[in-house]
Design a protein around this motif. Sequence first.
Motif, mmCIF file in Angstrom:
data_model
loop_
_atom_site.group_PDB
_atom_site.id
_atom_site.type_symbol
_atom_site.label_atom_id
_atom_site.label_comp_id
_atom_site.label_asym_id
_atom_site.label_seq_id
_atom_site.Cartn_x
_atom_site.Cartn_y
_atom_site.Cartn_z
ATOM 1 N N LEU A 1 0.836 -1.204 0.000
ATOM 2 C CA LEU A 1 0.000 0.000 0.000
ATOM 3 C C LEU A 1 0.866 1.247 0.000
ATOM 4 O O LEU A 1 1.904 1.299 0.652
ATOM 5 C CB LEU A 1 -0.903 0.002 1.233
ATOM 6 C CG LEU A 1 -1.929 -1.121 1.344
ATOM 7 C CD1 LEU A 1 -2.633 -1.054 2.686
ATOM 8 C CD2 LEU A 1 -2.938 -1.054 0.217
ATOM 9 N N THR A 2 0.399 2.268 -0.699
ATOM 10 C CA THR A 2 1.046 3.573 -0.637
ATOM 11 C C THR A 2 0.592 4.267 0.647
ATOM 12 O O THR A 2 -0.364 3.826 1.298
ATOM 13 C CB THR A 2 0.665 4.432 -1.857
ATOM 14 O OG1 THR A 2 -0.753 4.685 -1.807
ATOM 15 C CG2 THR A 2 1.023 3.746 -3.162
ATOM 16 N N ASP B 1 -0.905 7.072 0.894
ATOM 17 C CA ASP B 1 -2.251 7.604 0.663
ATOM 18 C C ASP B 1 -3.308 6.511 0.839
ATOM 19 O O ASP B 1 -4.327 6.720 1.504
ATOM 20 C CB ASP B 1 -2.327 8.198 -0.744
ATOM 21 C CG ASP B 1 -3.685 8.786 -1.056
ATOM 22 O OD1 ASP B 1 -4.226 9.501 -0.186
ATOM 23 O OD2 ASP B 1 -4.205 8.525 -2.162
ATOM 24 N N GLU B 2 -3.061 5.343 0.250
ATOM 25 C CA GLU B 2 -4.001 4.225 0.373
ATOM 26 C C GLU B 2 -4.113 3.766 1.826
ATOM 27 O O GLU B 2 -5.210 3.509 2.319
ATOM 28 C CB GLU B 2 -3.549 3.054 -0.499
ATOM 29 C CG GLU B 2 -3.684 3.304 -1.978
ATOM 30 C CD GLU B 2 -3.029 2.231 -2.822
ATOM 31 O OE1 GLU B 2 -3.427 2.101 -3.997
ATOM 32 O OE2 GLU B 2 -2.135 1.526 -2.318
ATOM 33 N N ARG B 3 -2.970 3.690 2.503
ATOM 34 C CA ARG B 3 -2.969 3.275 3.911
ATOM 35 C C ARG B 3 -3.776 4.264 4.751
ATOM 36 O O ARG B 3 -4.590 3.870 5.578
ATOM 37 C CB ARG B 3 -1.535 3.176 4.425
ATOM 38 C CG ARG B 3 -1.452 2.815 5.883
ATOM 39 C CD ARG B 3 -0.063 2.383 6.268
ATOM 40 N NE ARG B 3 0.142 0.962 6.147
ATOM 41 C CZ ARG B 3 -0.411 0.062 6.944
ATOM 42 N NH1 ARG B 3 -1.200 0.419 7.913
ATOM 43 N NH2 ARG B 3 -0.183 -1.212 6.786
ATOM 44 N N TRP C 1 -6.180 6.237 3.767
ATOM 45 C CA TRP C 1 -7.591 6.113 3.398
ATOM 46 C C TRP C 1 -8.223 4.902 4.069
ATOM 47 O O TRP C 1 -9.323 4.989 4.619
ATOM 48 C CB TRP C 1 -7.698 6.025 1.876
ATOM 49 C CG TRP C 1 -9.092 5.889 1.361
ATOM 50 C CD1 TRP C 1 -10.071 6.846 1.362
ATOM 51 C CD2 TRP C 1 -9.675 4.719 0.781
ATOM 52 N NE1 TRP C 1 -11.218 6.344 0.807
ATOM 53 C CE2 TRP C 1 -10.995 5.037 0.444
ATOM 54 C CE3 TRP C 1 -9.198 3.445 0.513
ATOM 55 C CZ2 TRP C 1 -11.850 4.128 -0.149
ATOM 56 C CZ3 TRP C 1 -10.051 2.532 -0.082
ATOM 57 C CH2 TRP C 1 -11.362 2.878 -0.407
ATOM 58 N N ASP D 1 -0.701 -5.828 4.187
ATOM 59 C CA ASP D 1 0.216 -4.890 3.542
ATOM 60 C C ASP D 1 1.667 -5.305 3.796
ATOM 61 O O ASP D 1 2.094 -5.469 4.924
ATOM 62 C CB ASP D 1 -0.042 -3.483 4.076
ATOM 63 C CG ASP D 1 0.893 -2.455 3.460
ATOM 64 O OD1 ASP D 1 1.456 -2.731 2.388
ATOM 65 O OD2 ASP D 1 1.051 -1.381 4.065
ATOM 66 N N GLY E 1 -6.418 -2.119 -7.521
ATOM 67 C CA GLY E 1 -6.254 -1.144 -6.458
ATOM 68 C C GLY E 1 -7.282 -1.366 -5.365
ATOM 69 O O GLY E 1 -8.403 -1.810 -5.635
ATOM 70 N N ARG F 1 -9.026 0.687 -3.634
ATOM 71 C CA ARG F 1 -10.239 1.527 -3.716
ATOM 72 C C ARG F 1 -11.301 0.860 -4.577
ATOM 73 O O ARG F 1 -12.492 0.951 -4.286
ATOM 74 C CB ARG F 1 -9.902 2.904 -4.267
ATOM 75 C CG ARG F 1 -9.091 3.743 -3.305
ATOM 76 C CD ARG F 1 -8.782 5.111 -3.909
ATOM 77 N NE ARG F 1 -7.786 5.795 -3.142
ATOM 78 C CZ ARG F 1 -8.042 6.693 -2.207
ATOM 79 N NH1 ARG F 1 -9.285 6.986 -1.922
ATOM 80 N NH2 ARG F 1 -7.069 7.292 -1.561
#
Length: 152
Positions: A9-10, A12-14, A16, A41, A76, A78
């Motif tokens: 995970l990036t 930003d994703e983490r 979110w 992750d 992804g 999301r």
Amino acid sequence: MNRKYVLKLTADERGWLEGIVRTGKSAAWKIRHANAFLKMDRGEQGPGWQDARIAQAFGMSTRSLENWRKQAVEEGPREVLQRHYPSRPQCRKLDGQAEAQLVKLACSQAPGERTGWTLNLLANKLVELEVVASISRETVRRTLKKTTSSRG
């Protein structure tokens, strides 16, 4: 363990996903998925739990986790957390003119010595009159239920 799909995970994703878990205002399935993604992750900040441990902690199967990971890596996280409803074409068997014929038929005298029309008789008569090629008794029932006229 050598895995084909490794979830990293990036930041930003983490963030979110942590927001979904922290607020708790999402659907239960979405929070479970988010928790699972955070635990699987294998990035810098991720704990990288094994599937068996995640499955035991959150009450899910390892096969589900494998499927979610594959989908998260390919599309992804999301996308995995969005509900996608299948788009079914809503084509109606009976248009306005055919509905009018059905109501007219239902209000008419039943064939033979019958006291009233049955849904099967009405469906068969519509096919016989070539109003439609085929129709189910349920479609006839729903169409008659919509009308405000009474049979009697």
